[in-house]
Design a protein around this motif. Structure first.
Motif, PDB file in Angstrom:
ATOM      1  N   ARG A 775       0.840  -1.206   0.000  1.00 21.06           N
ATOM      2  CA  ARG A 775       0.000   0.000   0.000  1.00 21.06           C
ATOM      3  C   ARG A 775       0.873   1.253   0.000  1.00 21.06           C
ATOM      4  O   ARG A 775       0.568   2.236  -0.687  1.00 21.06           O
ATOM      5  CB  ARG A 775      -0.906  -0.019   1.240  1.00 21.06           C
ATOM      6  CG  ARG A 775      -1.819   1.196   1.377  1.00 21.06           C
ATOM      7  CD  ARG A 775      -2.730   1.354   0.173  1.00 21.06           C
ATOM      8  NE  ARG A 775      -3.632   2.498   0.328  1.00 21.06           N
ATOM      9  CZ  ARG A 775      -4.252   3.087  -0.676  1.00 21.06           C
ATOM     10  NH1 ARG A 775      -4.084   2.648  -1.916  1.00 21.06           N
ATOM     11  NH2 ARG A 775      -5.056   4.108  -0.464  1.00 21.06           N
ATOM     12  N   GLU A 778       2.080   1.894  -3.480  1.00 20.79           N
ATOM     13  CA  GLU A 778       1.001   2.446  -4.322  1.00 20.79           C
ATOM     14  C   GLU A 778       0.782   3.929  -4.038  1.00 20.79           C
ATOM     15  O   GLU A 778       0.623   4.735  -4.959  1.00 20.79           O
ATOM     16  CB  GLU A 778      -0.291   1.664  -4.078  1.00 20.79           C
ATOM     17  CG  GLU A 778      -0.234   0.223  -4.602  1.00 20.79           C
ATOM     18  CD  GLU A 778      -1.447  -0.591  -4.167  1.00 20.79           C
ATOM     19  OE1 GLU A 778      -2.181  -0.113  -3.258  1.00 20.79           O
ATOM     20  OE2 GLU A 778      -1.645  -1.695  -4.717  1.00 20.79           O
ATOM     21  N   LYS A 783       4.887   0.920  -8.659  1.00 21.08           N
ATOM     22  CA  LYS A 783       4.265  -0.369  -8.922  1.00 21.08           C
ATOM     23  C   LYS A 783       4.790  -1.378  -7.922  1.00 21.08           C
ATOM     24  O   LYS A 783       5.994  -1.625  -7.862  1.00 21.08           O
ATOM     25  CB  LYS A 783       4.586  -0.832 -10.345  1.00 21.08           C
ATOM     26  CG  LYS A 783       3.925  -2.145 -10.714  1.00 21.08           C
ATOM     27  CD  LYS A 783       4.291  -2.554 -12.136  1.00 21.08           C
ATOM     28  CE  LYS A 783       3.652  -3.895 -12.478  1.00 21.08           C
ATOM     29  NZ  LYS A 783       4.009  -4.328 -13.861  1.00 21.08           N
TER      30      LYS A 783
END
Length: 797
Positions: A775, A778, A783
Motif C-alpha cells: 500500500r 502504491e 508499482k
C-alpha cells in the motif's frame, strides 16, 4: 573527434603499422590519465577505413564499461548504435558497439558467433590471464584485438603476450608526470617518532635483524583521531579539496568516515545501488571525500581529485600505481595532487624509493630537461618525509632494510631458532609464538623453507601442535589474491572453498571471508566469476523470455525440465525469476504448455490445512514454526506463508490455536531478554538477528507491546540512544523518501533494499503507517513488487 596528443598519435601509428605487418593482436601500455579510451576510439575509426563491422569492448568492471561507452558516444557521430551486456543489462539486439563484462560474457559467449566482432578492445588487460577471462579472450576470433592496460606486471608473473599479443607501445605514469601530461605530485611520507634504531644503525658489524623487527622499531601505529587531524591539517592549503581515502578493512573505513565530516564510504558489503550513488555523487563533485576499501583502484576517472590518502599499506607496486593514478589526471585549476602516505612497513618505503628513482630517470631524459638543465626531480614528483630522524639517517636506514631483505636463513639456523625458543617457553612453539619473538624469522620464513610450520617443528625434533594444522598468520589482500590465482593455474578453474580446505599451505576459508567479506568477493577480487546464485544472470526477464527458456530447455533435455535443471543452468534465469513471475515453478510449466513433473503437483489449501490439523493431533499441543518445518510435515512454513501470507494465519484458518508464548512474559522480562541479547552482541540487535534467534521474541513483539513504530526506537527502552530516529517523520516525508530511493535504484525497492539503506524509514514503519508495504508503494506512485503483494495488510492503528 577530439584531436590526439602527440604520444597518442605515435601509438596510433604503431597499431597501424602492426596491422600492416599482419599482426592480429597487440598490447598497449598507457598510464591512467593519458587517454587510453580516446586513443581506442581513433584506432577503431582508423581500422574502419579498412574493414567495417561490429566492435566488442571487454572489461571486468561495469563502471569502466559505462564510462567507455559514454566516451565513444560523445566522440563518434549519431550513425552508430551502442549497448551494454553485463549482470544488470543485456542488449540482445545487434549493435555496432557492445560493451560487455568478462564475468557475464563467459556464460553467454556461445550466444555469439566466434567471428561476430571484427574488432575487440580488452581494457584492464592485466586481468585476462585469469582462467575465466581467458576463456572469453580465446573464444572470439576478431580481425584485430587491442589490449589496453596501465599496469601490465602481475603478482603471479604471468606473461600477457600469449593472450594479448606483443607489446608495441608503453608510456607509464612516471613518463606522463615527467613530460607534463599528468599532474605534479606532492608525496608526503608520514610516520611517528623512530625509536630504538640506534643500536642497529651505529654498529660497525650490525647484528642480523629481521624485517619484522624493523617494522616494530620504525612504525608506531597512529590513532584514527590523530590520522584524521593530520589529513585535515595537511590538506588545509587546498581550496575545497576532493579526497580519496584508501583503508585496510571495512570496519576501519567506517571508523575513518565517521570521524571525517561529510564523507561517505564505498565497499563490497554495501548494496550496489548505494555504492553507485556515492560514486556518482563523488564524480559529480557533490561529495568531496570518499573512503574506500578495494574500490577506485581502476577505471574511475575523477580529474578533480587533488588529495589521496593511503591508510591501506599494500606492498604491491601495481596496486599503489593504480591508486596513485586516480589523482593524476589534469584538471582546470588543479596545480598538483597531495598524497599522504601513512607508512606502516619497510617494504612500502622501498617501493617509494624505487618510484622516486624511476621518476628521476624520466625527468633526466624528458624534453623539458633537455631544454632546461636546471629542472630537478622535485618539479614533478616531490617526496617529503615528515620525520626528521628518518631524513637525517635515510641512507643508513634504507641500507639496513636492504640488508635485512637480502639475508637468507639456512634450515639449520631456523631449526636452532625453534629449539632455543622452545627452551625459553618450556613447550613446543606455535606460529604465533614465533611471530611475537622480535629476533626470530617470522612464521612465513619457516613455511617457505619447510613447506609448512609443522614440518619445521618435526625437523627441529618437536611433535606438531594439533591445532596448528594451518598456520595462523596475517595475510595482506594482495597475498590472498595471489594464492587464489596460483591455485587456479594448478586446477585449471576458479578455486572453491573445498580446495582451500584441502591445501594446508593456503590461508583458511575464514581468512578470505574476514578479509573480503565473503569467499565470492575474494574470487571476484582475483578476477574469477563465482559459480553461485549471485551470478550475473540476475536481471529483469519478461514473461515471454522465461517461457522461451523453459521450452528451449525442454527441447535440449528431451524431457520436462525440473527446478534443479534450471538451478544448475547458468545461462537461464534463476529459479526465483520463475517463482516471482508465475507464483510457482509448476505454474510456469503449465503456462509454457508443459506437463507437470510426476513427483510434484499443485496442492490445495484444504490439503495444506489438513496437514496442520494432523500435526497438532500428533503433538497434542499448539503448533510452533519448528513443528511445521519438521520432517514429518508434508509442507514447510514458507509454503504456508506463500499461500496464506503468514504461518499464524494458516493455523487460524485450520481452526487451531496459535501459540502465543510472548504473552506470558511481562514487559520487564521482555526488556531483560533484549538487554542480554545486546550484551552478547556488543550492540543493539538487528531485526534479522531477532528473527533468527529462536530463543528470542520477534522484533514485532516489542513494537506491538510497547506501541513503538520503529525497531531502533525500542533501543531507548533499555537505555540506549536510538541509531535510526527517523520513525517520527510525517507520512508525506516517508512516502517522499521511498519515491526518491526508487528513482535512485531505478526500480521499486524490495524489503531487503529498505533494510540495507539506513537513510530511509524501516519497513515496519510503512506497515504501521499504511497497513502494508504494498500500500505504501502504491501511495508513493510506485508499482508494487510481486513478492510484496503476498503480505497481508496489518491494522494501521
Amino acid at each position: 573527434m577530439e584531436k590526439l596528443r602527440p604520444y597518442q598519435a605515435e601509438c596510433l601509428s604503431c597499431t597501424r603499422g602492426a596491422r600492416t605487418e599482419g599482426m592480429k593482436k597487440v598490447l598497449v601500455v598507457m598510464a591512467s590519465g593519458l587517454g587510453k579510451t580516446m586513443f581506442a576510439v581513433h584506432d577503431v575509426m582508423d581500422f574502419f577505413q579498412m574493414l567495417r563491422g561490429r566492435v566488442l569492448y571487454l572489461c571486468h568492471n561495469n563502471d569502466i564499461l559505462e564510462q567507455a561507452m559514454g566516451e565513444f558516444q560523445s566522440e563518434l557521430d549519431d550513425g552508430y548504435s551502442y549497448g551494454l551486456f553485463n549482470g544488470t543489462e543485456k542488449t540482445l539486439h545487434e549493435t555496432d558497439f557492445l560493451f560487455a563484462s568478462f564475468q557475464t560474457m563467459v556464460d553467454w559467449k556461445d550466444a555469439f558467433m566466434s567471428d561476430e566482432f571484427v574488432y575487440i578492445i580488452v581494457d584492464e588487460a592485466h586481468h585476462v590471464p585469469a582462467p575465466t577471462f581467458r576463456k572469453v579472450a580465446n573464444y572470439f576470433k576478431p580481425q584485430f584485438m587491442l589490449s589496453l592496460t596501465a599496469t601490465p606486471d602481475r603478482l603471479d608473473k604471468l606473461d600477457l603476450e600469449p593472450i594479448c599479443g606483443k607489446e608495441i607501445f608503453r608510456r607509464d605514469l612516471f613518463w606522463g608526470m615527467a613530460n607534463g601530461w599528468l599532474s605534479k605530485v606532492d608525496y608526503e611520507v608520514l610516520m611517528d617518532e623512530i625509536g630504538g634504531l640506534e643500536s642497529f644503525l651505529d654498529k660497525e658489524n650490525r647484528e642480523r635483524v629481521s624485517l619484522k623487527e624493523l617494522n616494530r622499531r620504525i612504525f608506531i601505529p597512529l590513532r584514527d583521531e590523530k590520522i584524521v587531524s593530520i589529513i585535515k591539517e595537511k590538506s588545509a592549503a587546498k581550496k575545497n579539496p576532493q579526497t580519496i581515502v584508501y583503508c585496510r578493512t571495512i570496519k576501519h573505513a567506517e571508523r575513518i568516515s565517521a570521524l571525517m565530516k561529510g564523507s561517505m564510504t564505498v565497499h563490497c558489503k554495501m548494496p550496489l545501488p548505494e555504492q553507485k550513488a556515492n560514486l556518482t555523487a563523488f564524480r559529480e563533485g557533490k561529495l568531496k571525500t570518499i573512503v574506500v576499501v578495494d574500490k577506485l583502484n581502476e577505471g574511475i576517472d575523477v580529474p578533480s581529485v587533488d588529495v589521496i590518502v593511503f591508510l591501506r599499506q599494500t606492498v604491491s607496486p601495481v596496486v599503489l600505481h593504480q591508486q596513485l593514478g586516480r589523482g593524476l589526471r589534469l584538471a582546470e585549476g588543479k596545480k598538483s595532487v597531495l598524497v599522504l602516505d601513512f607508512i606502516a612497513n619497510v617494504d612500502r618505503l622501498m617501493i617509494i624509493e624505487t618510484m622516486t628513482e624511476k621518476a628521476r630517470g624520466y625527468v633526466e631524459k624528458s624534453p623539458e630537461r633537455e631544454r632546461n638543465s636546471e629542472v630537478e626531480i622535485e618539479d614533478r614528483f616531490i617526496v617529503n618525509v615528515d620525520n626528521p630522524k628518518f631524513r637525517e639517517r635515510k641512507v643508513d636506514i634504507l641500507a639496513l632494510i636492504e640488508q635485512a631483505r637480502n639475508w637468507h636463513y639456512t634450515k639449520d639456523e631456523l631449526i636452532t631458532q625453534l629449539q632455543k625458543l622452545a627452551e625459553e617457553l618450556g613447550k613446543t612453539p606455535t606460529g604465533k609464538n614465533v611471530d611475537n619473538d622480535r629476533m626470530m624469522a617470522d612464521s612465513s620464513t619457516f613455511i617457505h623453507h619447510f613447506g609448512s610450520f609443522n614440518n619445521a617443528l618435526l625437523a627441529a625434533g618437536f611433535q606438531p601442535n594439533i591445532k596448528q594444522l594451518r598456520v595462523r598468520r596475517s595475510y595482506s589482500r594482495d597475498e590472498l589474491v595471489a594464492q587464489l590465482q596460483k591455485m587456479a593455474e594448478e586446477l585449471g578453474r576458479a578455486p572453491q572453498v573445498t580446495d582451500t580446505r584441502s591445501d594446508k599451505t593456503m590461508a583458511s576459508y575464514k581468512v578470505f571471508k574476514r578479509c573480503f567479506g565473503s569467499f565470492n568477493n575474494a574470487l571476484l577480487a582475483a578476477g574469477f566469476q563465482p559459480k553461485t546464485r549471485r551470478s550475473p544472470r540476475r536481471q529483469p526477464f519478461s514473461r515471454d523470455e522465461l517461457l522461451k527458456q523453459l521450452l528451449k530447455k525442454a527441447k535440449s533435455l528431451g524431457r520436462n525440465p525440473k527446478a534443479s535443471d534450471v538451478h544448475a543452468d547458468m545461462t537461464m534465469a534463476p529459479l526465483n525469476a520463475f517463482n516471482n513471475e508465475f507464483g510457482t515453478f509448476n505454474k510456469a510449466l503449465m503456462a509454457a504448455g508443459l506437463p507437470l513433473n510426476s513427483d510434484r503437483r499443485l496442492y490445495t489449501k484444504e490439503e495444506m490445512l489438513d496437514n496442520l490439523v494432523n500435526l497438532q493431533k500428533e503433538l497434542g499441543r499448539p503448533l510452533v514454526r519448528k513443528d511445521v518445518n519438521a520432517p514429518s510435515s508434508k509442507f514447510k512454513a514458507n509454503s504456508y506463508e506463500r499461500k496464506f501470507g503468514k504461518l499464524s494465519s494458516a493455523i487460524l484458518a485450520a481452526g487451531l490455536e496459535v501459540e502465543r508464548l510472548d504473552k506470558k512474559r511481562t514487559n520487564e522480562e521482555l526488556l531483560q531478554l533484549l538487554r542480554d541479547k545486546t550484551k552478547i552482541l556488543g550492540r543493539f540487535p538487528t531485526t534479522l538477528e531477532m528473527t533468527d534467534d529462536k530463543a528470542m521474541p520477534t522484533h514485532t513483539t516489542y513494537m506491538d507491546r510497547f506501541k513503538i513504530a520503529s525497531w531502533y526506537e525500542v533501543s531507548a527502552l533499555i537505555g540506549m540512544e536510538p541509531k535510526k530516529p527517523i520513525g517520527i517523520i510525517s507520512d508525506e516525508k516517508a512516502l517522499g523518501l521511498l519515491k526518491t530511493f526508487a528513482e535512485t535504484l531505478g526500480k521499486t525497492p524490495s524489503i531487503s533494499d529498505i533494510d540495507n539503506n539506513k537513510q530511509i524509514p524501516s519497513v515496519a514503519i510503512y506497515y504501521r503507517r499504511f497497513g502494508s508495504f504494498t500500500r505504501a508503494c502504491e501511495l508513493a506512485g510506485l508499482k508494487p513488487n510481486v513478492k510484496c503483494t503476498r503480505t497481508k495488510k496489518r491494522n494501521t492503528k
